[in-house]
Design a protein around this motif. Structure first.
Motif, PDB file in Angstrom:
ATOM      1  N   ALA A 182     -20.176 -15.815 -15.663  1.00  0.00           N
ATOM      2  CA  ALA A 182     -20.440 -14.415 -15.299  1.00  0.00           C
ATOM      3  C   ALA A 182     -21.794 -13.942 -15.812  1.00  0.00           C
ATOM      4  CB  ALA A 182     -19.337 -13.515 -15.858  1.00  0.00           C
ATOM      5  N   ASP A 183     -22.373 -14.670 -16.782  1.00  0.00           N
ATOM      6  CA  ASP A 183     -23.669 -14.293 -17.347  1.00  0.00           C
ATOM      7  C   ASP A 183     -24.754 -15.112 -16.660  1.00  0.00           C
ATOM      8  OD1 ASP A 183     -25.899 -13.715 -18.825  1.00  0.00           O
ATOM      9  OD2 ASP A 183     -24.947 -13.950 -20.773  1.00  0.00           O
ATOM     10  N   ALA A 184     -25.466 -14.503 -15.760  1.00  0.00           N
ATOM     11  CA  ALA A 184     -26.465 -15.223 -14.955  1.00  0.00           C
ATOM     12  C   ALA A 184     -27.603 -15.779 -15.788  1.00  0.00           C
ATOM     13  CB  ALA A 184     -27.017 -14.294 -13.875  1.00  0.00           C
ATOM     14  N   HIS A 185     -27.883 -15.172 -16.941  1.00  0.00           N
ATOM     15  CA  HIS A 185     -29.009 -15.614 -17.755  1.00  0.00           C
ATOM     16  C   HIS A 185     -28.621 -16.612 -18.844  1.00  0.00           C
ATOM     17  CE1 HIS A 185     -31.587 -12.633 -15.832  1.00  0.00           C
ATOM     18  NE2 HIS A 185     -30.637 -11.733 -16.032  1.00  0.00           N
TER      19      HIS A 185
ATOM     20  N   SER B   8     -13.089 -23.681 -23.214  1.00  0.00           N
ATOM     21  CA  SER B   8     -11.857 -23.316 -22.526  1.00  0.00           C
ATOM     22  C   SER B   8     -12.208 -22.689 -21.182  1.00  0.00           C
ATOM     23  CB  SER B   8     -11.057 -22.315 -23.368  1.00  0.00           C
ATOM     24  OG  SER B   8     -11.720 -21.058 -23.411  1.00  0.00           O
ATOM     25  N   LEU B   9     -11.230 -22.605 -20.293  1.00  0.00           N
ATOM     26  CA  LEU B   9     -11.488 -22.017 -18.974  1.00  0.00           C
ATOM     27  C   LEU B   9     -11.857 -20.537 -19.083  1.00  0.00           C
ATOM     28  CD1 LEU B   9      -8.731 -23.752 -16.825  1.00  0.00           C
ATOM     29  CD2 LEU B   9     -11.146 -24.351 -17.048  1.00  0.00           C
TER      30      LEU B   9
ATOM     31  N   VAL C 172     -21.343 -24.647  -8.409  1.00  0.00           N
ATOM     32  CA  VAL C 172     -20.464 -23.939  -9.342  1.00  0.00           C
ATOM     33  C   VAL C 172     -19.391 -24.872  -9.892  1.00  0.00           C
ATOM     34  CG1 VAL C 172     -18.782 -22.075  -9.570  1.00  0.00           C
ATOM     35  CG2 VAL C 172     -20.864 -21.722  -8.224  1.00  0.00           C
ATOM     36  N   LEU C 173     -18.826 -25.695  -9.018  1.00  0.00           N
ATOM     37  CA  LEU C 173     -17.777 -26.612  -9.455  1.00  0.00           C
ATOM     38  C   LEU C 173     -18.317 -27.626 -10.454  1.00  0.00           C
ATOM     39  CD1 LEU C 173     -14.848 -27.431  -9.179  1.00  0.00           C
ATOM     40  CD2 LEU C 173     -15.475 -28.834  -7.194  1.00  0.00           C
TER      41      LEU C 173
ATOM     42  N   TYR D 185      -8.848 -23.778 -10.100  1.00  0.00           N
ATOM     43  CA  TYR D 185     -10.006 -22.917 -10.372  1.00  0.00           C
ATOM     44  C   TYR D 185     -10.038 -21.723  -9.422  1.00  0.00           C
ATOM     45  CZ  TYR D 185     -11.612 -26.977 -13.064  1.00  0.00           C
ATOM     46  OH  TYR D 185     -11.718 -28.007 -13.950  1.00  0.00           O
ATOM     47  N   HIS D 186      -9.613 -21.934  -8.191  1.00  0.00           N
ATOM     48  CA  HIS D 186      -9.478 -20.808  -7.263  1.00  0.00           C
ATOM     49  C   HIS D 186      -8.459 -19.797  -7.799  1.00  0.00           C
ATOM     50  CE1 HIS D 186     -12.082 -22.106  -4.143  1.00  0.00           C
ATOM     51  NE2 HIS D 186     -11.342 -23.122  -3.704  1.00  0.00           N
ATOM     52  N   HIS D 187      -7.340 -20.307  -8.266  1.00  0.00           N
ATOM     53  CA  HIS D 187      -6.258 -19.451  -8.749  1.00  0.00           C
ATOM     54  C   HIS D 187      -6.704 -18.616  -9.946  1.00  0.00           C
ATOM     55  CE1 HIS D 187      -2.183 -18.153  -9.681  1.00  0.00           C
ATOM     56  NE2 HIS D 187      -2.336 -18.589 -10.914  1.00  0.00           N
ATOM     57  N   LEU D 188      -7.532 -19.207 -10.813  1.00  0.00           N
ATOM     58  CA  LEU D 188      -8.007 -18.506 -12.008  1.00  0.00           C
ATOM     59  C   LEU D 188      -9.217 -17.622 -11.731  1.00  0.00           C
ATOM     60  CD1 LEU D 188      -7.721 -21.347 -14.691  1.00  0.00           C
ATOM     61  CD2 LEU D 188      -6.133 -19.453 -14.284  1.00  0.00           C
ATOM     62  N   GLY D 189      -9.782 -17.742 -10.552  1.00  0.00           N
ATOM     63  CA  GLY D 189     -10.957 -16.948 -10.221  1.00  0.00           C
ATOM     64  C   GLY D 189     -12.262 -17.542 -10.701  1.00  0.00           C
ATOM     65  N   LEU D 190     -12.227 -18.777 -11.179  1.00  0.00           N
ATOM     66  CA  LEU D 190     -13.466 -19.436 -11.616  1.00  0.00           C
ATOM     67  C   LEU D 190     -14.330 -19.835 -10.424  1.00  0.00           C
ATOM     68  CD1 LEU D 190     -12.172 -21.795 -14.456  1.00  0.00           C
ATOM     69  CD2 LEU D 190     -13.653 -19.811 -14.720  1.00  0.00           C
ATOM     70  N   LEU D 191     -13.690 -20.271  -9.366  1.00  0.00           N
ATOM     71  CA  LEU D 191     -14.383 -20.702  -8.154  1.00  0.00           C
ATOM     72  C   LEU D 191     -13.979 -19.772  -7.010  1.00  0.00           C
ATOM     73  CD1 LEU D 191     -16.209 -23.014  -7.007  1.00  0.00           C
ATOM     74  CD2 LEU D 191     -14.082 -24.178  -6.355  1.00  0.00           C
ATOM     75  N   PRO D 192     -14.938 -19.040  -6.445  1.00  0.00           N
ATOM     76  CA  PRO D 192     -14.604 -18.091  -5.377  1.00  0.00           C
ATOM     77  C   PRO D 192     -13.973 -18.799  -4.182  1.00  0.00           C
ATOM     78  CG  PRO D 192     -16.847 -17.748  -6.175  1.00  0.00           C
ATOM     79  CD  PRO D 192     -16.380 -19.037  -6.767  1.00  0.00           C
TER      80      PRO D 192
END
Length: 253
Positions: free
Chosen positions: A68-71, A59-60, A46-47, A20-27
């Motif tokens: 990315a959509d906070a709402h 999908s990822l 987040v995880l 997830y780090h590599h894909l940018g999903l988890l900072p």
């Protein structure tokens, strides 16, 4: 928290966290002087979201858009599409299970029995004949069933479904006779002027429903058609002469 503690808290593997780090999903978190990552509660939140959305079937890439959509507006759209897709899969699975149930009613099965329900009905109308020609017919129809596009399927299969039912003993007796004679012809190497070629060709034509004739139904392929060449190559020289003569006679106006 260290990466192992974070992974255990969210119920995932440390390998998944790194992915997830590599894909940018988890900072990427801050690192200590010794190079170890240090995670906080926010990382765990987040995880856990990633895990829940993944378990729903997203999908990822979809998860990235949702996070990315906070709402959460993107989430509603994605879940609506996912629900529709699952409904389609559910219908497909139900249809497959119904087809499996039909097949499992038979005590003995052949690999070519696993055709579409429409082609299964076509094959069910063929006489239960033994021999090379009967087997070739069934193999050809099974191949045809696989190669037909959805658009062409009704135009090809509907006429075949109008063939006489298995309860027509006279028609089926004639089919069995032609199958037997063509099998016997496999050992022959006749010339084109052999009267048996013409006689067998006309007997085959008499068994062909009129709506399948080229004038109103299926068009005859040309001699250079690769599928036709491959089809004819599977027969003996005598049988090929008969089949070619049938095509010549059907192709006449």
């Amino acid at each position: 928290m260290r990466i192992g503690q974070l992974a255990a808290l969210a119920g995932v593997s440390t390998r998944a966290v790194r992915h997830y780090h590599h894909l940018g999903l988890l900072p990427e978190p801050e690192r200590r002087a010794n190079g170890y990552r240090v995670y906080g509660l926010r990382d765990a939140v987040v995880l856990s979201r990633i895990r829940r959305l993944s378990e729903l079937g997203l999908s990822l890439e979809e998860i990235r858009d949702v996070l990315a959509d906070a709402h959460g507006r993107e989430l509603r759209e994605v879940l609506t599409d996912l629900d529709a897709d699952l409904a389609r899969q559910e219908a497909e699975i139900r249809a497959r299970r119904e087809r499996l149930a039909e097949l499992l009613e038979h005590e003995r099965l052949h690999p070519d029995d696993a055709v579409s329900p429409e082609m299964a009905r076509v094959l069910g109308r063929l006489p239960k004949a033994k021999g090379t020609m009967a087997e070739r017919d069934r193999e050809f129809l099974a191949l045809l069933d696989t190669s037909l596009s959805d658009e062409r399927r009704p135009g090809v299969l509907d006429p075949l479904l109008s063939l006489p039912e298995t309860g027509d003993p006279a028609f089926h007796a004639r089919v069995l006779e032609v199958y037997a004679d063509l099998d016997a012809f496999a050992a022959e190497d006749p010339g084109e002027d052999d009267p048996r070629v013409e006689e067998l060709a006309w007997r085959l034509i008499e068994l062909t429903p009129r709506h399948l004739m080229p004038a109103d139904g299926l068009a005859m392929p040309g001699e250079d058609d690769p599928f036709l060449r491959a089809f004819l190559a599977d027969f003996s020289p005598g049988q090929r002469l008969v089949i070619r003569r049938v095509m010549q006679l059907l192709d006449k106006p």
